[in-house]
Design a protein around this motif. Structure first.
Motif, PDB file in Angstrom:
ATOM      1  N   ALA A 213       0.824  -1.083  -0.065  1.00  0.00           N
ATOM      2  CA  ALA A 213      -0.053   0.109   0.040  1.00  0.00           C
ATOM      3  C   ALA A 213       0.918   1.149  -0.056  1.00  0.00           C
ATOM      4  N   ARG A 214       1.813   1.508  -0.924  1.00  0.00           N
ATOM      5  CA  ARG A 214       2.552   2.366  -1.167  1.00  0.00           C
ATOM      6  C   ARG A 214       2.295   3.133  -2.014  1.00  0.00           C
ATOM      7  N   PRO A 215       2.431   4.645  -2.277  1.00  0.00           N
ATOM      8  CA  PRO A 215       2.249   5.270  -3.460  1.00  0.00           C
ATOM      9  C   PRO A 215       3.127   4.842  -4.647  1.00  0.00           C
ATOM     10  N   GLY A 216       4.375   4.651  -4.074  1.00  0.00           N
ATOM     11  CA  GLY A 216       5.416   4.538  -5.110  1.00  0.00           C
ATOM     12  C   GLY A 216       5.255   3.029  -5.699  1.00  0.00           C
ATOM     13  N   GLY A 217       4.128   2.385  -5.336  1.00  0.00           N
ATOM     14  CA  GLY A 217       3.711   1.068  -6.079  1.00  0.00           C
ATOM     15  C   GLY A 217       3.349   1.117  -7.589  1.00  0.00           C
ATOM     16  N   ILE A 218       2.817   2.650  -7.713  1.00  0.00           N
ATOM     17  CA  ILE A 218       2.442   3.001  -9.093  1.00  0.00           C
ATOM     18  C   ILE A 218       3.561   2.685 -10.059  1.00  0.00           C
ATOM     19  N   VAL A 219       4.831   2.632  -9.612  1.00  0.00           N
ATOM     20  CA  VAL A 219       5.867   2.334 -10.666  1.00  0.00           C
ATOM     21  C   VAL A 219       5.898   0.984 -11.466  1.00  0.00           C
ATOM     22  N   ASP A 220       5.549   0.224 -10.345  1.00  0.00           N
ATOM     23  CA  ASP A 220       5.198  -1.407 -11.052  1.00  0.00           C
ATOM     24  C   ASP A 220       4.019  -1.377 -11.596  1.00  0.00           C
ATOM     25  N   PHE A 221       2.983  -0.740 -11.228  1.00  0.00           N
ATOM     26  CA  PHE A 221       1.586  -0.886 -12.097  1.00  0.00           C
ATOM     27  C   PHE A 221       1.908  -0.335 -13.596  1.00  0.00           C
ATOM     28  N   LEU A 222       2.646   0.898 -13.669  1.00  0.00           N
ATOM     29  CA  LEU A 222       2.942   1.503 -14.936  1.00  0.00           C
ATOM     30  C   LEU A 222       3.565   0.710 -15.850  1.00  0.00           C
ATOM     31  N   LYS A 223       4.613  -0.098 -15.073  1.00  0.00           N
ATOM     32  CA  LYS A 223       5.633  -1.091 -15.837  1.00  0.00           C
ATOM     33  C   LYS A 223       4.584  -2.055 -16.478  1.00  0.00           C
ATOM     34  N   LYS A 224       3.691  -2.383 -15.822  1.00  0.00           N
ATOM     35  CA  LYS A 224       2.796  -3.514 -16.417  1.00  0.00           C
ATOM     36  C   LYS A 224       1.881  -2.889 -17.521  1.00  0.00           C
ATOM     37  N   GLU A 225       1.622  -1.728 -17.547  1.00  0.00           N
ATOM     38  CA  GLU A 225       0.754  -0.888 -18.452  1.00  0.00           C
ATOM     39  C   GLU A 225       1.686  -0.397 -19.590  1.00  0.00           C
ATOM     40  N   ALA A 226       2.776  -0.754 -19.513  1.00  0.00           N
ATOM     41  CA  ALA A 226       3.852   0.223 -20.657  1.00  0.00           C
ATOM     42  C   ALA A 226       3.549  -0.651 -21.949  1.00  0.00           C
ATOM     43  N   SER A 227       3.144   0.012 -22.918  1.00  0.00           N
ATOM     44  CA  SER A 227       2.595  -0.483 -24.080  1.00  0.00           C
ATOM     45  C   SER A 227       4.021  -1.329 -25.057  1.00  0.00           C
ATOM     46  N   THR A 228       5.123  -0.711 -25.068  1.00  0.00           N
ATOM     47  CA  THR A 228       6.171  -1.029 -25.611  1.00  0.00           C
ATOM     48  C   THR A 228       7.543  -0.551 -24.909  1.00  0.00           C
ATOM     49  N   GLY A 229       8.171  -1.464 -24.363  1.00  0.00           N
ATOM     50  CA  GLY A 229       9.406  -0.944 -23.647  1.00  0.00           C
ATOM     51  C   GLY A 229       8.935  -0.339 -22.588  1.00  0.00           C
ATOM     52  N   ASN A 230       9.389   1.033 -22.327  1.00  0.00           N
ATOM     53  CA  ASN A 230       9.212   1.769 -21.229  1.00  0.00           C
ATOM     54  C   ASN A 230       8.259   3.034 -21.609  1.00  0.00           C
ATOM     55  N   CYS A 231       7.590   2.949 -22.839  1.00  0.00           N
ATOM     56  CA  CYS A 231       6.581   4.060 -23.322  1.00  0.00           C
ATOM     57  C   CYS A 231       5.275   3.815 -22.464  1.00  0.00           C
ATOM     58  N   ILE A 232       4.946   5.030 -21.881  1.00  0.00           N
ATOM     59  CA  ILE A 232       3.709   5.018 -21.035  1.00  0.00           C
ATOM     60  C   ILE A 232       2.619   6.211 -21.707  1.00  0.00           C
ATOM     61  N   ASP A 233       1.687   6.424 -21.728  1.00  0.00           N
ATOM     62  CA  ASP A 233       0.835   7.626 -22.051  1.00  0.00           C
ATOM     63  C   ASP A 233       0.533   8.368 -20.780  1.00  0.00           C
ATOM     64  N   LEU A 234       0.465   9.485 -20.747  1.00  0.00           N
ATOM     65  CA  LEU A 234       0.127  10.458 -19.490  1.00  0.00           C
ATOM     66  C   LEU A 234      -1.327  10.242 -18.829  1.00  0.00           C
ATOM     67  N   ASN A 235      -2.284   9.561 -19.881  1.00  0.00           N
ATOM     68  CA  ASN A 235      -3.637   9.220 -19.545  1.00  0.00           C
ATOM     69  C   ASN A 235      -3.329   7.830 -18.453  1.00  0.00           C
ATOM     70  N   ASP A 236      -2.320   7.157 -19.112  1.00  0.00           N
ATOM     71  CA  ASP A 236      -2.246   5.940 -17.994  1.00  0.00           C
ATOM     72  C   ASP A 236      -1.842   6.422 -16.561  1.00  0.00           C
ATOM     73  N   ILE A 237      -0.962   7.342 -16.475  1.00  0.00           N
ATOM     74  CA  ILE A 237      -0.700   8.135 -15.240  1.00  0.00           C
ATOM     75  C   ILE A 237      -1.984   8.390 -14.526  1.00  0.00           C
ATOM     76  N   TRP A 238      -2.471   9.144 -15.438  1.00  0.00           N
ATOM     77  CA  TRP A 238      -3.624  10.201 -14.917  1.00  0.00           C
ATOM     78  C   TRP A 238      -4.676   9.233 -14.311  1.00  0.00           C
ATOM     79  N   ASN A 239      -5.015   8.085 -15.091  1.00  0.00           N
ATOM     80  CA  ASN A 239      -6.088   7.492 -14.697  1.00  0.00           C
ATOM     81  C   ASN A 239      -5.942   6.480 -13.458  1.00  0.00           C
ATOM     82  N   ALA A 240      -4.317   6.262 -13.257  1.00  0.00           N
ATOM     83  CA  ALA A 240      -3.955   5.636 -12.172  1.00  0.00           C
ATOM     84  C   ALA A 240      -4.215   6.442 -10.849  1.00  0.00           C
TER      85      ALA A 240
END
Length: 434
Positions: A213-240
């Motif tokens: 239950a850490r805010p920093g857990g979002i790092v691992d969540f976004l890694k799973k959401e990354a479409s290719t490599g380390n590319c993520i959309d601002l909307n992915d961060i926003w929605n989380a």
């Protein structure tokens, strides 16, 4: 094209410009709204004032201007507190991804307590250093973090855990933020509840924040959401952030069928613009999501520069922050001015509350505050273009806010109101609004 459901739409980052933009355009076309008059001829003065500050602080080294974020506030007073922490962690062989988690832990809890502190409160460090307002709140949250006050693990001080926040007490808050009768902090109860609700949200959303239950857990969540490599959309961060934190907002704000919308408000001026929903209430709504945007701004550096080093697209969706420094800049230069009848009732509330400065006061839901915030977003976009034209550069909006508008708003406030250095309009704050 699929039309989003109202609750989904009003929680998006795109809704901020989509809902506030029509209000700004209406006032721009008419020269006035329900609460303010607009004089855009004075924008040149604002631009000149801001560009002088940029030249003073950065010369023509525009690449050195960081994006606006909480990081700089944590380093208030010229102390590289965050960098020293990172050096300390690296010396202890802390994993780089864990460093990004820790930075996000610190930044999230610091941003969440960053609503207007009022004119009287200060945070004291040692015998000679004193910080007020946003910087004071940042430094206070920093010391609580490094002292392990937000961690559930006695062996690991440098983290934030949901259970610890949920159990945070008023005694801990008062001690950590040095609150007393002689050093009152606006909305202390509201801030404590926000901390506790943040803890509850972290515990409720393990899919985003992990089992710890850490805010920093979002790092691992976004890694799973990354479409290719380390590319993520601002909307992915926003929605989380919206999905993870929307339940922390106080009761009494706009909801749709019981769903809280966060920093969203009804404004009668909006009802005069083109109808979108064929529903009087929905057509009156404007969204700001200031603290979520402030979070998003602040988290981009640890996400992009540390750990996985994500590449984030669509960052231009973020707007300028509709808070009292940016908004006060335009008011103090006369770009916007309260209509006499609203100035009168604002001054009456100030008199009733014992506000020392001869400035108006309004509650957060008052149209005078909501329309002011709509104007601030539109005018920041205008100012962004004017600054780049004058400097012949291509600064991003977060850089213009960091180097200029937020700082300029603070400095013009100090010139005009040296006693308090406060904004030109006071907010009767519950500790959760800008």
């Amino acid at each position: 094209m699929t039309v989003p459901k109202p609750a989904e739409f009003f929680k998006t980052i795109r809704s901020v410009r989509d809902t506030t933009g029509p209000v700004y355009q209406l006032i721009k076309n008419q020269g006035e709204g329900n609460y303010y008059k607009l004089d855009e001829s004075k924008m040149d003065q604002v631009t000149e004032y801001l560009c002088k500050i940029i030249a003073r602080d950065y010369g023509d080294n525009y690449n050195s201007i960081p994006p606006h974020g909480r990081w700089q506030h944590l380093n208030a007073g010229g102390h590289l507190r965050v960098e020293q922490l990172i050096d300390q962690w690296r010396a202890a062989k802390t994993d780089e991804v864990e460093i990004s988690r820790r930075l996000i832990d610190l930044l999230v809890v610091s941003v969440l307590v960053d609503a207007g502190a009022g004119n009287l409160w200060k945070y004291i460090v040692g015998e000679s250093e004193s910080y007020s307002r946003s910087e004071g709140l940042a430094v206070a949250s920093y010391y609580l973090f490094v002292d392990g006050e937000f961690s559930s693990d006695s062996n690991t001080k440098f983290q934030v855990n949901g259970q610890k926040l949920k159990d945070f007490t008023m005694d801990q808050f008062v001690k950590g933020f040095q609150v007393s009768d002689a050093n009152p902090l606006n909305g202390a109860e509201g801030r404590l509840q926000l901390i506790q609700k943040l803890g509850d949200s972290l515990l409720t959303h393990p899919e985003i924040f992990g089992s710890d239950a850490r805010p920093g857990g979002i790092v691992d969540f976004l890694k799973k959401e990354a479409s290719t490599g380390n590319c993520i959309d601002l909307n992915d961060i926003w929605n989380a952030l919206m999905d993870g934190f929307v339940t922390i907002w106080p009761q009494g704000r706009a909801t749709i069928q019981g769903q809280p919308l966060g920093d969203s408000w009804s404004l009668d001026t909006k009802s005069k613009t083109e109808k979108k929903w064929d529903d009087e209430f929905l057509d009156s709504l404007v969204t700001f999501h200031k603290l979520t945007q402030w979070l998003c701004y602040s988290l981009l550096v640890p996400l992009e520069k540390f750990g996985h080093k994500f590449q984030v697209s669509n960052k231009e969706l973020q707007t300028g922050l509709p808070e009292y420094r940016n908004g006060g800049l335009f008011y103090d230069f006369g770009v916007i001015a309260l209509k006499p009848e609203h100035l009168k009732r604002g001054l009456a509330l100030s008199d009733k509350l014992g506000v020392k400065e001869p400035i108006p006061t309004f509650t957060a839901e008052d149209g005078a505050i909501v329309e002011w915030r709509c104007l601030t977003i539109g005018l920041l976009d205008e100012l962004h273009a004017l600054v780049n034209k004058r400097l012949n550069t291509n600064l991003a909006l977060p850089q213009v806010i960091e180097a200029g508008s937020w700082k300029a708003g603070r400095e013009i406030a100090a010139e005009k109101r040296p006693l308090t250095k406060g904004p030109p309009i006071e907010l009767q704050s519950d500790g959760t609004v800008f």
